[in-house]
Write a protein that holds these residues in place. Structure first.
Motif, PDB file in Angstrom:
ATOM      1  N   GLU A  11      34.797  43.737  30.352  1.00 20.37           N
ATOM      2  CA  GLU A  11      34.790  44.342  31.682  1.00 20.37           C
ATOM      3  C   GLU A  11      34.287  45.777  31.627  1.00 20.37           C
ATOM      4  O   GLU A  11      33.511  46.218  32.488  1.00 20.37           O
ATOM      5  CB  GLU A  11      36.201  44.293  32.272  1.00 20.37           C
ATOM      6  N   LEU A  12      34.710  46.528  30.595  1.00 18.67           N
ATOM      7  CA  LEU A  12      34.235  47.898  30.421  1.00 18.67           C
ATOM      8  C   LEU A  12      32.724  47.929  30.219  1.00 18.67           C
ATOM      9  O   LEU A  12      32.024  48.773  30.777  1.00 18.67           O
ATOM     10  CB  LEU A  12      34.934  48.557  29.234  1.00 18.67           C
ATOM     11  N   ASN A  13      32.222  47.015  29.398  1.00 19.06           N
ATOM     12  CA  ASN A  13      30.777  46.969  29.123  1.00 19.06           C
ATOM     13  C   ASN A  13      29.985  46.652  30.388  1.00 19.06           C
ATOM     14  O   ASN A  13      28.925  47.239  30.631  1.00 19.06           O
ATOM     15  CB  ASN A  13      30.479  45.939  28.043  1.00 19.06           C
ATOM     16  N   GLN A  14      30.481  45.740  31.191  1.00 22.96           N
ATOM     17  CA  GLN A  14      29.773  45.366  32.416  1.00 22.96           C
ATOM     18  C   GLN A  14      29.767  46.506  33.435  1.00 22.96           C
ATOM     19  O   GLN A  14      28.789  46.681  34.167  1.00 22.96           O
ATOM     20  CB  GLN A  14      30.417  44.123  33.029  1.00 22.96           C
ATOM     21  N   LEU A  15      30.835  47.276  33.466  1.00 26.29           N
ATOM     22  CA  LEU A  15      30.928  48.395  34.401  1.00 26.29           C
ATOM     23  C   LEU A  15      30.311  49.669  33.851  1.00 26.29           C
ATOM     24  O   LEU A  15      30.189  50.665  34.581  1.00 26.29           O
ATOM     25  CB  LEU A  15      32.391  48.647  34.766  1.00 26.29           C
ATOM     26  N   GLY A  16      29.931  49.652  32.571  1.00 24.53           N
ATOM     27  CA  GLY A  16      29.313  50.827  31.965  1.00 24.53           C
ATOM     28  C   GLY A  16      30.255  51.987  31.813  1.00 24.53           C
ATOM     29  O   GLY A  16      29.875  53.140  32.072  1.00 24.53           O
ATOM     30  N   ILE A  17      31.479  51.728  31.395  1.00 28.50           N
ATOM     31  CA  ILE A  17      32.482  52.773  31.276  1.00 28.50           C
ATOM     32  C   ILE A  17      33.173  52.649  29.931  1.00 28.50           C
ATOM     33  O   ILE A  17      33.270  51.551  29.361  1.00 28.50           O
ATOM     34  CB  ILE A  17      33.505  52.668  32.429  1.00 28.50           C
ATOM     35  N   LYS A  18      33.655  53.784  29.414  1.00 27.85           N
ATOM     36  CA  LYS A  18      34.360  53.815  28.146  1.00 27.85           C
ATOM     37  C   LYS A  18      35.866  53.769  28.392  1.00 27.85           C
ATOM     38  O   LYS A  18      36.349  54.085  29.478  1.00 27.85           O
ATOM     39  CB  LYS A  18      34.000  55.073  27.350  1.00 27.85           C
ATOM     40  N   ASP A  19      36.595  53.406  27.334  1.00 27.74           N
ATOM     41  CA  ASP A  19      38.045  53.269  27.478  1.00 27.74           C
ATOM     42  C   ASP A  19      38.701  54.586  27.872  1.00 27.74           C
ATOM     43  O   ASP A  19      39.615  54.613  28.708  1.00 27.74           O
ATOM     44  CB  ASP A  19      38.646  52.744  26.166  1.00 27.74           C
ATOM     45  N   TYR A  20      38.240  55.701  27.288  1.00 25.02           N
ATOM     46  CA  TYR A  20      38.872  56.981  27.598  1.00 25.02           C
ATOM     47  C   TYR A  20      38.644  57.405  29.045  1.00 25.02           C
ATOM     48  O   TYR A  20      39.397  58.242  29.583  1.00 25.02           O
ATOM     49  CB  TYR A  20      38.355  58.072  26.653  1.00 25.02           C
ATOM     50  N   GLN A  21      37.627  56.842  29.703  1.00 22.14           N
ATOM     51  CA  GLN A  21      37.365  57.176  31.093  1.00 22.14           C
ATOM     52  C   GLN A  21      38.265  56.419  32.059  1.00 22.14           C
ATOM     53  O   GLN A  21      38.348  56.768  33.239  1.00 22.14           O
ATOM     54  CB  GLN A  21      35.898  56.892  31.437  1.00 22.14           C
ATOM     55  N   VAL A  22      38.949  55.394  31.565  1.00 17.75           N
ATOM     56  CA  VAL A  22      39.815  54.591  32.429  1.00 17.75           C
ATOM     57  C   VAL A  22      41.043  55.384  32.851  1.00 17.75           C
ATOM     58  O   VAL A  22      41.604  55.145  33.922  1.00 17.75           O
ATOM     59  CB  VAL A  22      40.235  53.295  31.699  1.00 17.75           C
ATOM     60  N   VAL A  23      41.445  56.354  32.015  1.00 18.24           N
ATOM     61  CA  VAL A  23      42.665  57.123  32.292  1.00 18.24           C
ATOM     62  C   VAL A  23      42.588  57.801  33.654  1.00 18.24           C
ATOM     63  O   VAL A  23      43.584  57.864  34.385  1.00 18.24           O
ATOM     64  CB  VAL A  23      42.897  58.166  31.179  1.00 18.24           C
ATOM     65  N   ILE A  73      42.271  41.590  25.166  1.00 13.51           N
ATOM     66  CA  ILE A  73      41.574  42.811  24.761  1.00 13.51           C
ATOM     67  C   ILE A  73      40.065  42.615  24.830  1.00 13.51           C
ATOM     68  O   ILE A  73      39.326  43.490  25.296  1.00 13.51           O
ATOM     69  CB  ILE A  73      42.005  43.221  23.340  1.00 13.51           C
ATOM     70  N   LEU A  74      39.585  41.457  24.387  1.00 10.61           N
ATOM     71  CA  LEU A  74      38.145  41.174  24.454  1.00 10.61           C
ATOM     72  C   LEU A  74      37.667  41.096  25.897  1.00 10.61           C
ATOM     73  O   LEU A  74      36.571  41.565  26.223  1.00 10.61           O
ATOM     74  CB  LEU A  74      37.842  39.866  23.714  1.00 10.61           C
ATOM     75  N   SER A  75      38.473  40.513  26.770  1.00 14.84           N
ATOM     76  CA  SER A  75      38.102  40.447  28.190  1.00 14.84           C
ATOM     77  C   SER A  75      38.059  41.847  28.803  1.00 14.84           C
ATOM     78  O   SER A  75      37.169  42.164  29.605  1.00 14.84           O
ATOM     79  CB  SER A  75      39.109  39.580  28.950  1.00 14.84           C
ATOM     80  N   TYR A  76      39.014  42.688  28.406  1.00  9.08           N
ATOM     81  CA  TYR A  76      39.047  44.073  28.888  1.00  9.08           C
ATOM     82  C   TYR A  76      37.812  44.836  28.419  1.00  9.08           C
ATOM     83  O   TYR A  76      37.175  45.547  29.206  1.00  9.08           O
ATOM     84  CB  TYR A  76      40.320  44.739  28.376  1.00  9.08           C
ATOM     85  N   GLN A  77      37.431  44.653  27.150  1.00  8.02           N
ATOM     86  CA  GLN A  77      36.240  45.333  26.633  1.00  8.02           C
ATOM     87  C   GLN A  77      34.973  44.810  27.304  1.00  8.02           C
ATOM     88  O   GLN A  77      34.053  45.594  27.589  1.00  8.02           O
ATOM     89  CB  GLN A  77      36.146  45.116  25.111  1.00  8.02           C
TER      90      GLN A  77
END
Length: 282
Positions: free
Chosen positions: A46-58, A40-44
């Motif tokens: 990755e989101l931070n590095q790509l500048g995207i939020k979790d809800y945008q992954v859908v 989960i920390l690695s996933y978060q």
């Protein structure tokens, strides 16, 4: 769709349940939990590095990785149109940012800078005269509000005088310009708010134009789906042992908090007794 209250309640249940499980295992987390936490920390990250939020992954499962990719059945023409759509979003966001900056630079920026400098000086004076203040941010905010109340109409008066002495506008035109200052100031605040929101959304669109970033973005939906399934499996496994936190729709949080504190106290006492017995044996 879940409401904000439901999400808050779910987060609170999860936090309280996690506390109780930590107490039960006495801080010695199972390897399965540690592995899931690391993922989960690695996933978060990755989101931070790509500048995207979790809800945008859908919505990313519809993104293309390469132009003309056939992995999702889209042709090259459709993919190019998709890239043009992304460029359109970027241009739109930049336009909103510029549109927000123009009135703000004239009506809000001078007041903001002056109030910031003045309030920071007043904060330093208050800190020097006080023995209990640590940062003095309360003084700074109060002084900034008071300073803005004075400077905003003063700035409008200055602009009105400039228009009166250095332009050929007649009386009605000057009156219209002067009365529009509050409206323009309000619009600039609203536009700046939208512009700042668009700044946060600008990076994901830019990252989608980079081939290596597109590959990372395309891998996120599968990662999120796997994490979601594993997290739900863990919750279903340990949830029944949490009682009301897991089963009841409405819970008494005061009782839940009191019970968690009681379990924490018992766990601390057991730990202290164990340490004391170990010292006696030594």
């Amino acid at each position: 769709t879940e409401t904000a209250e439901q999400r808050q309640d779910m987060g609170r249940r999860f936090a309280e349940g996690y506390k109780r499980m930590l107490l039960k295992v006495k801080g010695d987390l199972p390897e399965e939990w540690l592995n899931l936490q690391s993922r989960i920390l690695s996933y978060q990250k990755e989101l931070n590095q790509l500048g995207i939020k979790d809800y945008q992954v859908v919505g990313l499962d519809h993104e293309e990785v390469e132009i003309g990719s056939e992995t999702q059945g889209h042709g090259k023409g459709e993919t190019v149109l998709h890239r043009m759509n992304i460029m359109g979003h970027i241009v739109h966001l930049l336009f909103i940012i510029v549109l927000a900056a123009l009135p703000s630079m004239l009506l809000n920026f001078p007041v903001g800078m002056a109030s910031r400098i003045y309030s920071n000086r007043r904060r330093k004076v208050a800190l020097a005269a006080s023995k209990v203040k640590i940062k003095g941010y309360d003084v700074m905010l109060s002084e900034r509000v008071l300073c803005s109340i004075v400077l905003v109409p003063t700035l409008w008066m200055i602009y009105g005088l400039i228009l009166f002495f250095f332009t050929n506008l007649d009386g009605p035109s000057l009156a219209v310009c002067f009365t529009c200052f509050p409206l323009f100031s309000y619009w600039s605040i609203m536009a700046t708010e939208e512009g700042m929101a668009d700044v946060k959304d600008l990076r994901p669109y830019v990252m989608r134009m980079i081939p290596s970033a597109r590959k990372r973005l395309a891998a996120l939906p599968a990662t999120r789906k796997a994490l979601r399934a594993d997290l739900r499996a863990v919750i279903r496994h340990i949830g029944p042992s949490l009682g009301d936190i897991y089963y009841e729709k409405d819970v008494n949080w005061q009782e839940i908090t009191t019970e968690t504190k009681r379990l924490s106290t018992i766990s601390s006492e057991i730990t202290e007794e164990t340490k004391a017995e170990g010292k006696k044996e030594d």
